[in-house]
Scaffold this motif. Structure first.
Motif, PDB file in Angstrom:
ATOM      1  N   GLU A   1      11.112 -10.975  21.138  1.00 15.66           N
ATOM      2  CA  GLU A   1      11.370 -11.745  20.199  1.00 15.66           C
ATOM      3  C   GLU A   1       9.801 -12.116  19.237  1.00 15.66           C
ATOM      4  OE1 GLU A   1      13.051 -14.809  23.205  1.00 15.66           O
ATOM      5  OE2 GLU A   1      12.017 -13.715  24.576  1.00 15.66           O
ATOM      6  N   PHE A   2      10.325 -13.541  19.089  1.00 16.63           N
ATOM      7  CA  PHE A   2       9.309 -13.439  17.271  1.00 16.63           C
ATOM      8  C   PHE A   2       7.829 -13.691  18.675  1.00 16.63           C
ATOM      9  CE2 PHE A   2       6.734 -14.452  13.982  1.00 16.63           C
ATOM     10  CZ  PHE A   2       7.514 -13.439  13.004  1.00 16.63           C
ATOM     11  N   GLY A   3       6.701 -13.533  18.153  1.00 13.87           N
ATOM     12  CA  GLY A   3       5.427 -13.934  18.252  1.00 13.87           C
ATOM     13  C   GLY A   3       4.967 -14.237  20.017  1.00 13.87           C
ATOM     14  N   LYS A   4       5.756 -13.532  21.050  1.00 16.72           N
ATOM     15  CA  LYS A   4       5.423 -14.067  22.739  1.00 16.72           C
ATOM     16  C   LYS A   4       4.645 -12.852  22.958  1.00 16.72           C
ATOM     17  CE  LYS A   4       9.235 -17.125  22.647  1.00 16.72           C
ATOM     18  NZ  LYS A   4      10.806 -17.729  23.901  1.00 16.72           N
ATOM     19  N   VAL A   5       3.988 -11.650  22.756  1.00 15.63           N
ATOM     20  CA  VAL A   5       3.980 -10.512  23.214  1.00 15.63           C
ATOM     21  C   VAL A   5       2.799 -10.140  21.886  1.00 15.63           C
ATOM     22  CG1 VAL A   5       4.105  -8.296  24.031  1.00 15.63           C
ATOM     23  CG2 VAL A   5       5.806  -9.775  24.321  1.00 15.63           C
ATOM     24  N   PHE A   6       1.633 -10.175  23.369  1.00 18.43           N
ATOM     25  CA  PHE A   6       0.391  -9.784  22.081  1.00 18.43           C
ATOM     26  C   PHE A   6       0.146  -8.093  22.505  1.00 18.43           C
ATOM     27  CE2 PHE A   6       1.397 -13.788  21.674  1.00 18.43           C
ATOM     28  CZ  PHE A   6       1.023 -13.737  20.112  1.00 18.43           C
ATOM     29  N   THR A   7      -1.163  -7.419  21.599  1.00 19.02           N
ATOM     30  CA  THR A   7      -1.178  -5.923  21.870  1.00 19.02           C
ATOM     31  C   THR A   7      -2.291  -5.693  22.793  1.00 19.02           C
ATOM     32  OG1 THR A   7      -2.041  -6.012  19.676  1.00 19.02           O
ATOM     33  CG2 THR A   7      -0.332  -5.013  19.417  1.00 19.02           C
ATOM     34  N   ASP A   8      -2.762  -4.584  23.406  1.00 17.83           N
ATOM     35  CA  ASP A   8      -4.074  -4.722  23.716  1.00 17.83           C
ATOM     36  C   ASP A   8      -5.439  -5.625  23.311  1.00 17.83           C
ATOM     37  OD1 ASP A   8      -2.942  -3.951  26.128  1.00 17.83           O
ATOM     38  OD2 ASP A   8      -2.473  -1.974  24.951  1.00 17.83           O
ATOM     39  N   HIS A   9      -5.668  -5.531  21.996  1.00 11.90           N
ATOM     40  CA  HIS A   9      -6.152  -5.364  21.352  1.00 11.90           C
ATOM     41  C   HIS A   9      -6.182  -6.895  19.968  1.00 11.90           C
ATOM     42  CE1 HIS A   9      -7.848  -1.256  22.720  1.00 11.90           C
ATOM     43  NE2 HIS A   9      -8.467  -2.238  23.683  1.00 11.90           N
ATOM     44  N   MET A  10      -7.694  -7.018  19.550  1.00 14.39           N
ATOM     45  CA  MET A  10      -8.355  -8.121  18.850  1.00 14.39           C
ATOM     46  C   MET A  10      -8.804  -8.006  17.963  1.00 14.39           C
ATOM     47  SD  MET A  10      -8.780 -11.119  20.832  1.00 14.39           S
ATOM     48  CE  MET A  10     -10.363 -11.924  21.687  1.00 14.39           C
ATOM     49  N   PHE A  11      -9.622  -7.969  17.098  1.00 12.01           N
ATOM     50  CA  PHE A  11     -10.366  -8.238  16.082  1.00 12.01           C
ATOM     51  C   PHE A  11     -11.149  -9.574  16.256  1.00 12.01           C
ATOM     52  CE2 PHE A  11     -12.683  -8.719  12.059  1.00 12.01           C
ATOM     53  CZ  PHE A  11     -13.490  -8.242  11.617  1.00 12.01           C
ATOM     54  N   VAL A  12     -12.363  -9.603  15.585  1.00 13.53           N
ATOM     55  CA  VAL A  12     -13.329 -10.622  16.050  1.00 13.53           C
ATOM     56  C   VAL A  12     -14.339 -10.897  15.101  1.00 13.53           C
ATOM     57  CG1 VAL A  12     -14.389 -12.805  17.395  1.00 13.53           C
ATOM     58  CG2 VAL A  12     -12.556 -11.459  17.861  1.00 13.53           C
ATOM     59  N   MET A  13     -14.561 -12.196  14.787  1.00 20.82           N
ATOM     60  CA  MET A  13     -16.042 -11.642  13.567  1.00 20.82           C
ATOM     61  C   MET A  13     -16.915 -13.308  13.648  1.00 20.82           C
ATOM     62  SD  MET A  13     -16.641  -9.933   9.833  1.00 20.82           S
ATOM     63  CE  MET A  13     -15.193 -11.075   9.111  1.00 20.82           C
ATOM     64  N   ASN A  14     -17.489 -13.557  13.964  1.00 19.06           N
ATOM     65  CA  ASN A  14     -18.578 -14.488  13.566  1.00 19.06           C
ATOM     66  C   ASN A  14     -19.467 -15.137  12.469  1.00 19.06           C
ATOM     67  OD1 ASN A  14     -18.586 -13.847  16.576  1.00 19.06           O
ATOM     68  ND2 ASN A  14     -18.465 -15.952  16.963  1.00 19.06           N
ATOM     69  N   TYR A  15     -19.128 -16.768  12.017  1.00 21.65           N
ATOM     70  CA  TYR A  15     -19.699 -16.167  10.622  1.00 21.65           C
ATOM     71  C   TYR A  15     -20.496 -17.948  11.576  1.00 21.65           C
ATOM     72  CZ  TYR A  15     -21.147 -18.853   6.143  1.00 21.65           C
ATOM     73  OH  TYR A  15     -21.979 -18.783   5.405  1.00 21.65           O
ATOM     74  N   THR A  16     -22.214 -17.844  10.637  1.00 21.02           N
ATOM     75  CA  THR A  16     -23.165 -18.632  11.286  1.00 21.02           C
ATOM     76  C   THR A  16     -23.668 -18.705   9.550  1.00 21.02           C
ATOM     77  OG1 THR A  16     -23.554 -17.531  13.312  1.00 21.02           O
ATOM     78  CG2 THR A  16     -25.625 -18.704  12.200  1.00 21.02           C
ATOM     79  N   GLU A  17     -23.867 -20.293   9.369  1.00 21.26           N
ATOM     80  CA  GLU A  17     -24.507 -20.714   8.148  1.00 21.26           C
ATOM     81  C   GLU A  17     -25.859 -20.266   7.961  1.00 21.26           C
ATOM     82  OE1 GLU A  17     -23.950 -24.735   6.025  1.00 21.26           O
ATOM     83  OE2 GLU A  17     -25.717 -24.903   7.223  1.00 21.26           O
ATOM     84  N   GLY A  18     -25.773 -20.050   6.808  1.00 24.91           N
ATOM     85  CA  GLY A  18     -27.803 -18.740   6.281  1.00 24.91           C
ATOM     86  C   GLY A  18     -27.497 -18.360   6.939  1.00 24.91           C
ATOM     87  N   LYS A  19     -26.853 -17.139   7.743  1.00 21.55           N
ATOM     88  CA  LYS A  19     -26.607 -15.781   7.694  1.00 21.55           C
ATOM     89  C   LYS A  19     -25.081 -15.058   7.803  1.00 21.55           C
ATOM     90  CE  LYS A  19     -26.322 -12.704  11.830  1.00 21.55           C
ATOM     91  NZ  LYS A  19     -26.439 -12.504  13.279  1.00 21.55           N
ATOM     92  N   GLY A  20     -24.214 -16.194   7.193  1.00 15.44           N
ATOM     93  CA  GLY A  20     -22.917 -14.925   6.804  1.00 15.44           C
ATOM     94  C   GLY A  20     -22.033 -14.433   7.584  1.00 15.44           C
ATOM     95  N   TRP A  21     -21.146 -13.470   7.785  1.00 15.73           N
ATOM     96  CA  TRP A  21     -19.827 -13.281   8.405  1.00 15.73           C
ATOM     97  C   TRP A  21     -20.609 -11.806   9.158  1.00 15.73           C
ATOM     98  CZ3 TRP A  21     -15.757 -15.488  10.109  1.00 15.73           C
ATOM     99  CH2 TRP A  21     -15.144 -16.770   9.137  1.00 15.73           C
ATOM    100  N   HIS A  22     -20.425 -11.783  10.531  1.00 16.89           N
ATOM    101  CA  HIS A  22     -21.061 -10.675  11.379  1.00 16.89           C
ATOM    102  C   HIS A  22     -20.873 -10.940  12.731  1.00 16.89           C
ATOM    103  CE1 HIS A  22     -23.264 -14.343  13.973  1.00 16.89           C
ATOM    104  NE2 HIS A  22     -22.595 -15.005  12.926  1.00 16.89           N
ATOM    105  N   ASP A  23     -21.383  -9.502  13.227  1.00 15.59           N
ATOM    106  CA  ASP A  23     -20.763  -9.032  14.355  1.00 15.59           C
ATOM    107  C   ASP A  23     -19.825  -9.110  14.414  1.00 15.59           C
ATOM    108  OD1 ASP A  23     -23.333  -8.920  15.510  1.00 15.59           O
ATOM    109  OD2 ASP A  23     -22.717 -11.291  16.343  1.00 15.59           O
ATOM    110  N   PRO A  24     -18.851  -7.774  13.348  1.00 16.32           N
ATOM    111  CA  PRO A  24     -17.332  -7.593  13.492  1.00 16.32           C
ATOM    112  C   PRO A  24     -16.981  -6.508  14.507  1.00 16.32           C
ATOM    113  CG  PRO A  24     -18.549  -6.334  11.480  1.00 16.32           C
ATOM    114  CD  PRO A  24     -19.676  -7.199  12.428  1.00 16.32           C
ATOM    115  N   ARG A  25     -15.953  -6.853  15.662  1.00 14.02           N
ATOM    116  CA  ARG A  25     -15.605  -5.844  16.387  1.00 14.02           C
ATOM    117  C   ARG A  25     -14.441  -6.283  16.824  1.00 14.02           C
ATOM    118  NH1 ARG A  25     -18.099 -11.045  17.324  1.00 14.02           N
ATOM    119  NH2 ARG A  25     -17.144 -12.282  18.777  1.00 14.02           N
TER     120      ARG A  25
END
Length: 364
Positions: free
Chosen positions: A24-48
């Motif tokens: 079905e559409f959009g009901k099951v998700f895989t084992d991993h995901m990508f995450v990245m943070n943003y902090t003002e003054g630092k920009g996008w960081h910690d991609p994982r």
């Protein structure tokens, strides 16, 4: 972004993959995901890349109160020779940044986002289903995370990408769907957020969709928010009409989402020398064309459904059927050609497909 090394933490437990016959559409998700943070003054960081898991936010996180969020949708396919293909992913990340601009969210680096997505797909390639009509749906999104109750752009964000193996978006599959023309509610207006892919646009469509569901219709066709006269788009798709040999779609007017599939269909029709026009279209014009027999086909386009033929409209308490409720010839040819390009079974004269180098392995 100051650091572009993607840290990877593999899941120690793997989920059971669903049967491809029951996706079905959009009901099951895989084992991993990508995450990245943003902090003002630092920009996008910690991609994982991390195991798929709940995210922890404070109850005061701004996303819950002010809706500062954007998202995208695209798909990955596995070819017969085990090659992962993406369809025009650069267009999706370009549009994500246009949405970011409208919602006061910092731009992402589009090239790096694509690198991150490819890395995630390489890890999750076994989740890409291979049965006809299936794919791996990709959902990039950004949310504001500041624990602050104040109406202002946030200073902290999270960018994430999650993946879901999917079948057809509509239960009808490639069979024609029935559409109700909305006359009471408004989704977007020129100058609003209709051109951005943001959650609020979809939240505002839910009531009309609920009413349409009860009447037995798959989706709502939105008219313009000012005159309630001109056709804009379906809830999850842009829309096209074939009238007397010419294909017509509503022009981008500042309240319609600029669909990647929409643009691809226009290019494909021009490549075939089929007359295609972008202009204002009133619902009355469509009604009159249907009554006179000049409305030959209608279909919606979008990443989720790809191309969905429309067999019936409901407007002012009257139903009008198109092509005897059957899929039109041009609609079917567009579907076959575009899905063939996407899954690698048909030639790609436009260079739309993007290969993801990875090891062999899939579930089917």
């Amino acid at each position: 972004m100051r650091d572009n090394q993607i840290e990877i933490t593999f899941s120690t437990t793997r989920k059971q993959k669903p049967s491809v016959d029951q996706l079905e559409f959009g009901k099951v998700f895989t084992d991993h995901m990508f995450v990245m943070n943003y902090t003002e003054g630092k920009g996008w960081h910690d991609p994982r890349i991390t195991p798929y898991q709940p995210i922890s936010l404070e109850p005061s996180a701004m996303i819950f109160h002010y809706g500062q969020s954007v998202f995208e949708g695209l798909k990955a396919y596995l070819t017969n020779d085990e090659q992962i293909l993406l369809f025009r992913p650069d267009k999706n990340f370009e549009r994500l940044n246009r949405s970011n601009e409208r919602l006061c969210i910092p731009h992402i680096e589009e090239e790096f986002a694509l690198v991150a997505l490819k890395q995630l797909l390489t890890i999750e390639r076994e989740w890409i289903p291979t049965k006809e009509g299936t794919s791996l749906y990709i959902r990039p999104f950004i949310i504001s995370t500041d624990p602050y109750l104040g109406v202002a752009p946030a200073k902290h964000y999270q960018f994430m990408i999650i993946l879901s193996p999917v079948g057809s978006y509509y239960k009808e599959g490639i069979n024609p769907v029935k559409i109700a023309v909305e006359q009471q509610y408004v989704r977007a207006v020129v100058g609003g957020t209709g051109t951005a892919k943001t959650g609020g646009n979809y939240a505002s469509s839910l009531k009309a969709q609920e009413v349409a569901d009860k009447l037995g219709f798959s989706q709502v066709l939105w008219l313009d928010g000012k005159e309630n006269k001109y056709i804009e788009e379906v809830g999850s798709m842009n829309i096209f009409f074939k009238i007397n040999g010419e294909v017509i779609t509503p022009a981008l007017n500042g309240s319609i989402l600029e669909g990647v599939t929409r643009g691809s269909i226009i290019e494909l029709l021009k490549h075939w020398n089929v007359p295609v026009v972008e202009r204002k279209i009133s619902i009355d014009e469509i009604y009159q064309a249907a009554k006179s027999g000049l409305l030959e086909e209608a279909f919606g386009t979008g990443t989720a459904a790809v191309i969905s033929p429309i067999g019936e409209f409901f407007w002012q308490n009257e139903k009008f059927v198109i092509q005897d409720g059957e899929t039109g010839e041009v609609t079917q040819e567009l579907y076959d050609t575009l899905t063939g390009i996407q899954n690698g079974t048909k030639p790609d004269p436009f260079g739309w497909s993007v290969k993801v180098e990875s090891e062999v392995g899939s579930f089917s």
